[in-house]
Design an enzyme around this catalytic site. Structure first.
Site, PDB file in Angstrom:
ATOM      1  N   CYS A 171     -28.001  -7.642 118.210  1.00  0.00           N
ATOM      2  CA  CYS A 171     -27.471  -8.317 117.030  1.00  0.00           C
ATOM      3  C   CYS A 171     -27.097  -9.741 117.419  1.00  0.00           C
ATOM      4  O   CYS A 171     -27.065 -10.096 118.598  1.00  0.00           O
ATOM      5  CB  CYS A 171     -26.268  -7.562 116.464  1.00  0.00           C
ATOM      6  SG  CYS A 171     -25.846  -8.042 114.762  1.00  0.00           S
ATOM      7  N   CYS A 206     -24.205 -11.391 115.872  1.00  0.00           N
ATOM      8  CA  CYS A 206     -22.855 -11.784 115.439  1.00  0.00           C
ATOM      9  C   CYS A 206     -21.964 -12.248 116.592  1.00  0.00           C
ATOM     10  O   CYS A 206     -21.112 -13.115 116.408  1.00  0.00           O
ATOM     11  CB  CYS A 206     -22.188 -10.658 114.660  1.00  0.00           C
ATOM     12  SG  CYS A 206     -22.000  -9.113 115.562  1.00  0.00           S
ATOM     13  N   LYS A 224     -25.633   1.465 107.890  1.00  0.00           N
ATOM     14  CA  LYS A 224     -24.439   0.755 108.377  1.00  0.00           C
ATOM     15  C   LYS A 224     -23.742   0.140 107.170  1.00  0.00           C
ATOM     16  O   LYS A 224     -24.273  -0.748 106.503  1.00  0.00           O
ATOM     17  CB  LYS A 224     -24.834  -0.330 109.378  1.00  0.00           C
ATOM     18  CG  LYS A 224     -23.635  -1.094 109.952  1.00  0.00           C
ATOM     19  CD  LYS A 224     -24.106  -2.129 110.968  1.00  0.00           C
ATOM     20  CE  LYS A 224     -22.933  -2.883 111.560  1.00  0.00           C
ATOM     21  NZ  LYS A 224     -23.372  -3.914 112.542  1.00  0.00           N
ATOM     22  N   GLU A 256     -32.636   4.140 103.196  1.00  0.00           N
ATOM     23  CA  GLU A 256     -32.643   3.295 104.405  1.00  0.00           C
ATOM     24  C   GLU A 256     -33.043   4.112 105.635  1.00  0.00           C
ATOM     25  O   GLU A 256     -33.809   3.658 106.490  1.00  0.00           O
ATOM     26  CB  GLU A 256     -31.254   2.675 104.612  1.00  0.00           C
ATOM     27  CG  GLU A 256     -30.831   1.673 103.557  1.00  0.00           C
ATOM     28  CD  GLU A 256     -31.494   0.316 103.735  1.00  0.00           C
ATOM     29  OE1 GLU A 256     -32.290   0.153 104.673  1.00  0.00           O
ATOM     30  OE2 GLU A 256     -31.213  -0.581 102.915  1.00  0.00           O
ATOM     31  N   LYS A 315     -22.956   4.696 110.282  1.00  0.00           N
ATOM     32  CA  LYS A 315     -21.794   3.957 110.785  1.00  0.00           C
ATOM     33  C   LYS A 315     -21.035   3.386 109.604  1.00  0.00           C
ATOM     34  O   LYS A 315     -21.647   2.736 108.748  1.00  0.00           O
ATOM     35  CB  LYS A 315     -22.268   2.832 111.709  1.00  0.00           C
ATOM     36  CG  LYS A 315     -21.150   1.970 112.282  1.00  0.00           C
ATOM     37  CD  LYS A 315     -21.712   0.834 113.142  1.00  0.00           C
ATOM     38  CE  LYS A 315     -20.571  -0.001 113.702  1.00  0.00           C
ATOM     39  NZ  LYS A 315     -21.068  -1.165 114.476  1.00  0.00           N
ATOM     40  N   TYR A 323     -15.087   5.511 121.191  1.00  0.00           N
ATOM     41  CA  TYR A 323     -14.141   4.987 122.184  1.00  0.00           C
ATOM     42  C   TYR A 323     -13.268   6.119 122.731  1.00  0.00           C
ATOM     43  O   TYR A 323     -12.610   5.949 123.751  1.00  0.00           O
ATOM     44  CB  TYR A 323     -13.278   3.900 121.546  1.00  0.00           C
ATOM     45  CG  TYR A 323     -14.101   2.780 120.960  1.00  0.00           C
ATOM     46  CD1 TYR A 323     -14.520   1.712 121.748  1.00  0.00           C
ATOM     47  CD2 TYR A 323     -14.505   2.804 119.618  1.00  0.00           C
ATOM     48  CE1 TYR A 323     -15.297   0.693 121.221  1.00  0.00           C
ATOM     49  CE2 TYR A 323     -15.281   1.799 119.093  1.00  0.00           C
ATOM     50  CZ  TYR A 323     -15.685   0.749 119.896  1.00  0.00           C
ATOM     51  OH  TYR A 323     -16.482  -0.249 119.382  1.00  0.00           O
TER      52      TYR A 323
END
Length: 327
Positions: A127, A129, A203, A241, A256, A317
């Site tokens: 990505c 970003c 997403k 999608e 996500k 995480y």
């Protein structure tokens, strides 16, 4: 249509009675988490000399390049076999060119990890970003809209640079139209036919990403990402999608975030029966960490719910902590 009546009896002969006695044994547990279910996210920061805790994601760190092999080695020792890498570069520009620098922070991390640890699956988030000065996931037009086709070319360059570095899986996450087809062709044309694609297929434009954006310095400097990420009120669109990404050549599809989208995970698994990842994102993690809930119990409940909904792969995480405590 013939109707069948099922009579329930509260007696030793009724199976539910026996099941109650056996619930303490995992032999009848329908959903079981295992080490191989998990992918652990790692942030690699080109600007620091030693690991730095991320305030908005308690217990998570940015790692300097020199510490990344040590960290992945420790993860491998407890049984984590897959990591996904996010880079924080030393410089940014409007087009995010550091993202495909062959000597970039993620590219060097891939090489270092693969040189020292042979039995780890390394996934690279693809990505822009983290690399653009404006914080958006693509190349901007003069009117500050995303130019989809120009962005695809850059995404292809990033994926190719990761493949050259030894990546196992590329994970394009920008939600640009036609990404999977473009990346698959680029990789195949360059001879990287064995590099898999994990597509961020559904997403959503979610508020649960805020801690990640702090961690990766990737907040947009203006506007939001609603023009290219999905409306969180939509469900059928997610199926379209996912279908398109499978048709374009994805090896794994993703939903996500995870917790507010368990219905999407369930639908996707039932509809496509295709390798499915779910990203238990930073905001979901932080909500538990900053709460007064029973941390261990709720962590297990959250992760179990994601797998029960149909996810084959859980990016979380929590993975390191969960494995150390439960597996």
């Amino acid at each position: 249509m013939q109707r069948f009546e099922i009579k329930m009896y509260c007696s030793p002969e009724f199976p539910a009675y026996r099941m109650r006695r056996l619930r303490r044994f995992k032999i009848i547990q329908e959903t079981q988490l295992k080490k191989d279910d998990f992918v652990y996210p790692l942030f690699i920061d080109e600007n620091i000399k030693k690991r730095k805790e991320i305030a908005s994601i308690p217990g998570q760190y940015r790692f300097p390049l020199k510490e990344i092999v040590e960290e992945v080695t420790s993860l491998r020792e407890i049984g984590i076999r897959s990591v996904i890498l996010f880079g924080i570069p030393s410089k940014k520009n409007m087009v995010g060119s550091e993202a495909y620098n062959k000597n970039g922070v993620v590219q060097r991390a891939i090489k270092a990890i693969k040189k020292e640890i042979t039995d780890i699956i390394v996934i690279g988030d693809v990505c822009l970003c983290e690399y653009t000065s404006h914080g958006h996931c693509g190349i901007l037009t003069e009117e500050n809209y995303i130019d989809n086709d120009k962005t695809l070319d850059v995404i292809g360059k990033i994926a190719e640079s990761y493949a050259e570095s030894g990546i196992d899986i590329v994970a394009p996450s920008g939600m640009m139209d036609g990404t999977v087809r473009f990346v698959r062709k680029r990789l195949d044309d360059e001879g990287y036919t064995d590099v898999a694609i994990m597509a961020y297929s559904a997403k959503y434009n979610s508020g649960f990403y805020s801690p990640f954006r702090d961690a990766a310095d990737s907040s947009p400097s203006f506007g939001d990402r609603s023009t290219y990420q999905m409306d969180y009120k939509n469900s059928d669109e997610a199926m379209r999608e996912i279908y398109l990404d499978i048709k374009e050549g994805a090896d794994i599809v993703m939903v996500k975030p995870a917790l507010s989208y368990l219905d999407i995970i369930y639908r996707a698994k039932k509809m496509f029966n295709f390798p499915l990842a779910a990203y238990n994102v930073s905001g979901e993690y932080a909500m538990l960490k900053l709460s007064s809930l029973d941390q261990d119990r709720v962590m297990e409940e959250i992760l179990s719910s994601i797998k029960r909904a149909g996810a084959d792969i859980i990016i979380s995480y929590h993975a390191k902590e969960f494995i150390e405590r439960f597996l």
